[in-house]
Design a protein around this motif. Structure first.
Motif, PDB file in Angstrom:
ATOM      1  N   VAL A   1      -9.880   2.665  -0.246  1.00  0.00           N
ATOM      2  CA  VAL A   1      -9.973   1.280   0.230  1.00  0.00           C
ATOM      3  C   VAL A   1      -8.647   0.561  -0.014  1.00  0.00           C
ATOM      4  N   ILE A   2      -8.063   0.767  -1.194  1.00  0.00           N
ATOM      5  CA  ILE A   2      -6.769   0.151  -1.497  1.00  0.00           C
ATOM      6  C   ILE A   2      -5.699   0.670  -0.551  1.00  0.00           C
ATOM      7  N   LEU A   3      -5.739   1.962  -0.245  1.00  0.00           N
ATOM      8  CA  LEU A   3      -4.768   2.529   0.693  1.00  0.00           C
ATOM      9  C   LEU A   3      -4.956   1.953   2.094  1.00  0.00           C
ATOM     10  N   ALA A   4      -6.203   1.745   2.515  1.00  0.00           N
ATOM     11  CA  ALA A   4      -6.465   1.116   3.818  1.00  0.00           C
ATOM     12  C   ALA A   4      -5.944  -0.314   3.826  1.00  0.00           C
ATOM     13  N   LEU A   5      -6.112  -1.014   2.708  1.00  0.00           N
ATOM     14  CA  LEU A   5      -5.579  -2.377   2.602  1.00  0.00           C
ATOM     15  C   LEU A   5      -4.052  -2.392   2.668  1.00  0.00           C
ATOM     16  N   VAL A   6      -3.427  -1.421   2.016  1.00  0.00           N
ATOM     17  CA  VAL A   6      -1.958  -1.337   2.055  1.00  0.00           C
ATOM     18  C   VAL A   6      -1.496  -1.083   3.480  1.00  0.00           C
ATOM     19  N   TRP A   7      -2.165  -0.136   4.183  1.00  0.00           N
ATOM     20  CA  TRP A   7      -1.783   0.101   5.575  1.00  0.00           C
ATOM     21  C   TRP A   7      -2.005  -1.154   6.409  1.00  0.00           C
ATOM     22  N   GLY A   8      -3.160  -1.784   6.229  1.00  0.00           N
ATOM     23  CA  GLY A   8      -3.455  -2.982   7.010  1.00  0.00           C
ATOM     24  C   GLY A   8      -2.426  -4.072   6.783  1.00  0.00           C
ATOM     25  N   TYR A   9      -2.063  -4.284   5.523  1.00  0.00           N
ATOM     26  CA  TYR A   9      -1.074  -5.317   5.224  1.00  0.00           C
ATOM     27  C   TYR A   9       0.290  -4.950   5.797  1.00  0.00           C
ATOM     28  N   MET A  10       0.730  -3.720   5.575  1.00  0.00           N
ATOM     29  CA  MET A  10       2.060  -3.326   6.050  1.00  0.00           C
ATOM     30  C   MET A  10       2.140  -3.356   7.571  1.00  0.00           C
ATOM     31  N   HIS A  11       1.107  -2.857   8.235  1.00  0.00           N
ATOM     32  CA  HIS A  11       1.142  -2.876   9.702  1.00  0.00           C
ATOM     33  C   HIS A  11       1.094  -4.312  10.217  1.00  0.00           C
TER      34      HIS A  11
END
Length: 138
Positions: free
Chosen positions: A80-90
């Motif tokens: 979930v944290i990794l998905a959040l990181v991708w979402g934020y960076m993208h």
């Protein structure tokens, strides 16, 4: 009159795409980045309570920080944290791209393709680096 009929026949035909033709349709990179920008924004909005909970647990006290570490060690939480990181960076990179395009820079087809590929590469590269750190490889 004959010239007008010839011009009408020479024009490209634009038609609606049926659902069965979607697999044959190839979207440009800029369309993919735009769709992913919307998805990442929705992801960040929907997971905002989880983000705020993690922030609260990490700064309230030493005991709550230890609890936060326990939550963050769970593999599902890491995903979930990794998905959040991708979402934020993208969302961040695509937002910068859209701001630059609002100044009428990079609107031609070639520049739009290059910047959309750059957004995809940068967001995925940073997410990959965070994944390496998050899963203890680095």
């Amino acid at each position: 009159m004959a010239v007008q009929e010839t011009q009408r026949k020479a024009r490209r035909e634009f038609r609606n795409i049926h659902v069965t033709e979607l697999s044959n349709y190839r979207m440009p990179f800029s369309a993919i980045v735009s769709i992913l920008h919307r998805i990442s924004g929705m992801l960040l909005f929907v997971l905002l309570p989880f983000i705020l909970y993690l922030l609260q647990e990490s700064i309230r006290s030493e005991i709550s920080f230890a609890h936060f570490q326990g939550i963050a060690q769970h593999p599902l939480s890491k995903l979930v944290i990794l998905a959040l990181v991708w979402g934020y960076m993208h969302h961040f990179c695509a937002g910068i791209r859209h701001l630059v395009m609002d100044t009428h820079i990079g609107l031609d087809k070639d520049s739009a393709r290059k910047t959309s590929v750059a957004v995809l590469v940068i967001s995925l590269a940073v997410t990959f680096l965070v994944a390496l750190k998050l899963f203890g490889v680095f």
